[in-house]
Design an enzyme around this catalytic site. Sequence first.
Site, PDB file in Angstrom:
ATOM      1  CE1 TYR A 102      -3.532  -2.601   0.309  1.00 47.33           C
ATOM      2  CE2 TYR A 102      -2.609  -3.159   2.447  1.00 47.33           C
ATOM      3  CZ  TYR A 102      -3.479  -3.433   1.404  1.00 47.33           C
ATOM      4  OH  TYR A 102      -4.290  -4.539   1.459  1.00 47.33           O
ATOM      5  CB  SER A 138      -4.938  -5.952   6.278  1.00 45.30           C
ATOM      6  OG  SER A 138      -5.900  -6.304   5.325  1.00 45.30           O
ATOM      7  CE1 TYR A 139       0.733  -8.443   0.379  1.00 47.07           C
ATOM      8  CE2 TYR A 139      -1.311  -8.756  -0.830  1.00 47.07           C
ATOM      9  CZ  TYR A 139       0.057  -8.876  -0.752  1.00 47.07           C
ATOM     10  OH  TYR A 139       0.768  -9.422  -1.790  1.00 47.07           O
ATOM     11  CD1 TRP A 198      -7.553  -4.672  -0.754  1.00 44.71           C
ATOM     12  CD2 TRP A 198      -6.878  -5.753  -2.596  1.00 44.71           C
ATOM     13  NE1 TRP A 198      -6.215  -4.965  -0.611  1.00 44.71           N
ATOM     14  CE2 TRP A 198      -5.779  -5.629  -1.719  1.00 44.71           C
ATOM     15  CE3 TRP A 198      -6.699  -6.401  -3.814  1.00 44.71           C
ATOM     16  CZ2 TRP A 198      -4.514  -6.133  -2.029  1.00 44.71           C
ATOM     17  CZ3 TRP A 198      -5.438  -6.893  -4.132  1.00 44.71           C
ATOM     18  CH2 TRP A 198      -4.357  -6.762  -3.253  1.00 44.71           C
ATOM     19  CG  ASP A 232     -10.629  -7.254  11.125  1.00 51.18           C
ATOM     20  OD1 ASP A 232     -10.648  -6.530  10.112  1.00 51.18           O
ATOM     21  OD2 ASP A 232      -9.860  -8.223  11.263  1.00 51.18           O
ATOM     22  CG  HIS A 276      -9.650  -4.243   8.027  1.00 54.33           C
ATOM     23  ND1 HIS A 276      -9.163  -5.467   8.423  1.00 54.33           N
ATOM     24  CD2 HIS A 276      -8.856  -3.843   6.991  1.00 54.33           C
ATOM     25  CE1 HIS A 276      -8.127  -5.798   7.665  1.00 54.33           C
ATOM     26  NE2 HIS A 276      -7.916  -4.835   6.795  1.00 54.33           N
TER      27      HIS A 276
END
Length: 560
Positions: A41, A112-113, A160, A254, A283
């Site tokens: 990101y 997250s990722y 996304w 989340d 989240h």
Amino acid sequence: MTVTVEADMPVPMRDGTVLRADVYTPDGDGPWPVLLSRTPYGRAAPDHLMVLEPVRAAQKGFIIVHQDTRSRGGSEGEWMPFRHEYDDGYDTVEWAARLPKANGRVGMFGGSYVGNTQWRAAAAQPPSLGAISPMVTWCDPMDGLYGRGGAIEWGLELPWTTQMGFEYLAKNPALPPEEKARLAGELLADVDGMKDRGYWDLPVRRSPTLEKYKLPGLGAIRAIDQPETVSWCRVAGQHDRIDVPSLHWGGWYDIFLQGTLDNYVAMAEAGKDARLLVGPWTHGVFRDPIGDLCFGAMASRLYAPVHPHGDTNDFQLAWFRRHLATDAGVTLPDTPVRIFVMGRNEWRDEPAWPLARARTEQHFLRNGGGLTTGNPDAAEDVSTFIYDPADPVPTLGGPLVMAAAYPAGPLDQAPVEARDDVLVFTSAPLEEEVEVTGRIRVVLHAASSAPSTDWVARLCDVHPDGRSIILADGITRVVTGADAIDRHEIDLWSTSNVFLPGHRIRVQVTSSCFPRWDRNLNTGDQDGTAMQVARQRIFHDADRPSFIELPVVPGGQASA
């Protein structure tokens, strides 16, 4: 303490690809432990830097490394989500361990990722990795990331993929500049128009929006045709390969809540050094207001000294120091689990998750809309509603990540509950508080006039003023044949909430939550565009009861 920042440092991978990183190093001789975050990101994006502020962390005696993953930001390579995180994670950990002033021990952090890059690196077993701290990330991608209960997590997949597509288009060497500009403009319009256009694409598997740009997707659609790619980001089944301490961060709202809990349980049951902290967070929102509620300053992740070492980042740094520094004389709480109990709005330490003292209570869905602990009558009538895929029940809050028009969190369900295609079952006002902490399940005896359909259930806390606040929800996709009466289980995942005196417990039952989950077209063919209206029946009699199972904590007290 002064901090030196070195930007755009080259990090060579084993195949010759060069990734880029920013390194924050404290002045002084060190040696210092290293904390690494690998993100798609943008390594300098404000949201990413706020997860663990690099200057603040470096001033406390850590080298901080923020790296762009392959093909993102300043890094070279091909963009394919998750494909290279196993090898690239290993190589980056070993590179970071050899930085000047490093003590050879590396920890990883982020959500997250970025949390999944930690699990993938840990599974690769780089010898210099000493600890991981994954936040709001999944365990099994088919249970939260790519799908849920057999439905596609469409609300996440589409935004996304498209939002990550701007950089992909800009870096595509095959596109001339004027084509890049045109596609970027159209993509921006599609992102902004997702609520009214893109989310309604049919068939989902060949979404016109995604087909138009040929973007590498998050993976929900790719997994249909190439199920082996799920292994690129699956944590489930990998815990036995991971022998480093893990600090697990989750939020009751989340989208990856249950994955966080499952990861913690797997590591703890394997006898690994694991800790768990769960707040009332979504989240991406970690302080008031969260949805329609305020939980107080105690609920904030940052800046409020509500944990033994300060705020959650202070606690995280103390935990990293305990596992990575040579002077690891840091005292940590004796209990490994810390949860925020909503309703009572307080943190509580626990010896384990799930809570051993919680007992399962069945609350039965009654004809006429009641919800009782008493057994149903032998001849109790059937509840019915009509599900039309052309007019699905809209998503309204809950544990999700979607386009901006669909905020997550504890939202009032009044607009949803006013619909004819949503059944509502509500208890009498409570005379005493009831704490529900743990995993929730709804069992339906149900039938549909369609050969395939979905069953969606939701648990809500009804306040005395009438607000019906979502706590948890779930979906199951079934193929039973028209009018077959079957028993269906819906996993609502987990929560921790005290229903206060005067509040009521409510269960919703319906057949859609769109666009979070793709619509069941009721035809048995999700690759088509044809739809079928279905007549849905929920049974309540003694032989075919429908009920919710709640993990009720006696008195809500912590165990000794």
